[in-house]
Design an enzyme around this catalytic site. Structure first.
Site, PDB file in Angstrom:
ATOM      1  NE  ARG A 101      -3.909   0.630   1.848  1.00 39.37           N
ATOM      2  CZ  ARG A 101      -5.151   0.763   2.336  1.00 39.37           C
ATOM      3  NH1 ARG A 101      -5.385   1.533   3.378  1.00 39.37           N
ATOM      4  NH2 ARG A 101      -6.157   0.121   1.772  1.00 39.37           N
ATOM      5  CD  GLN A 131     -12.933  -1.784  -1.039  1.00 40.97           C
ATOM      6  OE1 GLN A 131     -12.139  -1.611  -0.141  1.00 40.97           O
ATOM      7  NE2 GLN A 131     -14.123  -2.327  -0.834  1.00 40.97           N
ATOM      8  CG  ASP A 229     -13.376   6.624  -1.440  1.00 40.31           C
ATOM      9  OD1 ASP A 229     -13.315   6.400  -0.211  1.00 40.31           O
ATOM     10  OD2 ASP A 229     -12.361   6.716  -2.162  1.00 40.31           O
TER      11      ASP A 229
HETATM   12  N1  NVA Z   1      -9.868   6.905  -1.604  1.00 42.53           N
HETATM   13  C1  NVA Z   1      -9.550   6.431  -0.275  1.00 42.53           C
HETATM   14  C2  NVA Z   1      -9.811   4.961  -0.189  1.00 42.53           C
HETATM   15  C3  NVA Z   1      -9.546   4.362   1.169  1.00 42.53           C
HETATM   16  C4  NVA Z   1      -9.785   2.884   1.198  1.00 42.53           C
HETATM   17  C5  NVA Z   1      -8.094   6.771   0.034  1.00 42.53           C
HETATM   18  O1  NVA Z   1      -7.252   6.585  -0.835  1.00 42.53           O
HETATM   19  O2  NVA Z   1      -7.827   7.242   1.146  1.00 42.53           O
HETATM   20  N1   CP Z   2     -11.324  -0.041   2.182  1.00 41.47           N
HETATM   21  C1   CP Z   2     -10.074  -0.086   2.654  1.00 41.47           C
HETATM   22  O1   CP Z   2      -9.099  -0.342   1.928  1.00 41.47           O
HETATM   23  O2   CP Z   2      -9.977   0.141   3.979  1.00 41.47           O
HETATM   24  P1   CP Z   2      -8.647   0.337   4.844  1.00 41.47           P
HETATM   25  O3   CP Z   2      -8.042   1.676   4.428  1.00 41.47           O
HETATM   26  O4   CP Z   2      -9.095   0.328   6.258  1.00 41.47           O
HETATM   27  O5   CP Z   2      -7.700  -0.760   4.523  1.00 41.47           O
END
Ligand code: NVA
Ligand code: CP
Length: 314
Positions: A101, A131, A229
Site C-alpha cells: 500500500r 477493493q 468514497d
Molecule cells: N480513496 C480512499 C480509499 C480508502 C480505502 C483513500 O485513498 O484514502
Molecule cells: N477499504 C479499505 O481499503 O480500507 P482500509 O483503508 O481500512 O484498509
C-alpha cells in the site's frame, strides 16, 4: 510472474473461477482443505494507514497456512531512501509474496518489475483493485442467487459519486469495463476522470464505456448500486475543507439514494465520514451492504493470493 497491480491483471476469462474460489473459501472458512501458502512468508509494506486491508491480508495469509510479515514503510530502509529496486531484490530472497500500500502507482510496478515474487497492490493513489474485485463479488452474491456469480454483473449499472479523479473511481472505470458493467460517475467538473485512466483502458484494449456527469441525479437514475468514497483521500487531508465545499451536491442522502432502482444497494469501501459523502441513514439502510463488502475482502484476497501462489509454482 503474475502480479495483481491493476484490475486487468486477471483476464475476464479467469474471473468466473476466481469468484467461485472466493465463494468456496467463504463457505469453508475455518476448514481450509489445502493450506496453499504453507511454509511461505508474505511481506506487507504499508506507507498509509489501514484497517480492512491490513487485517484481511494478515488473517488471510494466516488462514492459507502462511506467515504475514507487516512492514511499516517508515520502519524499513525503503523509508529512508533505499531504492525500490533493491528492496524488491532483497525481499525476493526472503519472502514468497508482497502486498503493498503506497502513494505512487509506479512504485508497485517497480517492485513487481525488479523482484521475483508476486506483488499485490493494496491501494495506490491510482488504483485499489482488491477493493473492486471484492465489491464485484459482494454484488454478485446478491444477484446470482446460486447461479453464475461473475456473469450476474453483466449489464448492471453502478453510480459512483464524489471524487471521480482518484483510486476508487479509476478502479471502477477499469473494473466496470472488465466486468461488463455500466459505470456512471458524478462529481464536480474539476474532479472528473483524468487522461491516465483513459490511456490505461486503451492500453488494455477495453472500451471507454463510462459516463461522467456533473449531475448526481442523472448518475443514480436506474442504478443497481450507488457507491461513494471519502472526499479527501489519504494524503489529501489539507484539501478537505475545499473538497467538502465543492462535493456537497454529490453527498448520498436518503433522497438521492431513493432515486436509484427500488432494490438498489448502497456500497462504500470504508472508512466513511457520515454526514459528509453519505448520510448516516443511508449507511444504516437495509440495502447498505458495507459490512458484507468489508468481510469479503478476506475471502476475495485469499482467492487472489491462492491463485497467484499456484501460478508462481507452475
Ligand atoms: N480513496 C480512499 C480509499 C480508502 C480505502 C483513500 O485513498 O484514502
Ligand atoms: N477499504 C479499505 O481499503 O480500507 P482500509 O483503508 O481500512 O484498509
Amino acid at each position: 510472474m503474475q502480479h495483481f497491480l491493476k484490475e486487468t491483471d486477471f483476464k475476464a476469462s479467469e474471473l468466473p473461477a476466481l469468484f467461485n474460489l472466493a465463494a468456496g473459501l467463504k463457505r469453508g472458512r475455518g476448514r481450509e482443505a489445502a493450506p496453499v501458502l504453507a511454509g511461505q512468508t508474505w511481506a506487507m509494506i504499508f506507507a498509509k494507514s489501514s484497517t480492512r486491508t491490513r487485517v484481511s491480508f494478515e488473517v488471510g495469509i494466516h488462514e492459507l497456512g502462511g506467515n504475514p510479515l507487516f512492514l511499516n514503510k517508515n520502519d524499513i530502509q525503503l523509508g529512508r531512501g533505499e531504492t525500490v529496486e533493491d528492496t524488491a531484490r532483497v525481499l525476493s530472497r526472503f519472502v514468497h509474496g508482497l502486498v503493498v500500500r503506497t502513494y505512487e502507482h509506479a512504485e508497485v510496478e517497480r517492485l513487481a518489475a525488479h523482484g521475483t515474487i508476486p506483488v499485490i497492490n493494496a491501494l495506490t493513489d491510482f488504483l485499489h483493485p482488491c477493493q473492486i474485485y471484492t465489491d464485484a463479488f459482494t454484488m454478485a452474491e446478491r444477484w446470482a442467487q446460486g447461479g453464475d456469480l461473475f456473469g450476474s454483473l453483466r449489464g448492471r449499472k453502478i453510480a459512483y459519486l464524489g471524487d471521480c479523479s482518484f483510486n476508487m473511481a479509476n478502479s471502477w472505470i477499469l473494473g466496470g469495463a472488465l466486468f461488463g458493467m455500466r459505470v456512471a460517475l458524478a462529481g464536480p467538473p474539476e474532479f472528473g476522470p483524468g487522461p491516465e485512466i483513459d490511456a490505461l483502458l486503451a492500453q488494455e484494449g477495453l472500451p471507454k464505456n463510462y459516463e461522467f456527469t456533473t449531475d448526481a441525479h442523472e448518475a443514480v437514475r436506474d442504478a443497481d448500486v450507488v457507491y461513494t468514497d471519502v472526499w479527501a483521500s489519504m494524503g489529501q487531508e489539507e484539501e478537505a475543507k475545499e473538497r467538502i465545499r465543492v462535493m456537497t451536491p454529490y453527498a448520498v442522502t436518503a433522497e438521492l439514494f431513493a432515486e436509484a432502482k427500488p432494490d438498489a444497494y448502497f456500497m462504500h469501501c470504508l472508512p466513511a465520514h457520515a454526514g459528509e459523502e453519505v448520510a448516516q441513514e443511508v449507511l444504516d439502510n437495509p440495502r447498505s451492504i458495507i459490512f458484507d463488502e468489508a468481510e469479503n475482502r478476506l475471502h476475495m484476497q485469499k482467492a487472489i493470493m491462492a491463485t497467484l501462489a499456484q501460478n508462481a509454482r507452475a
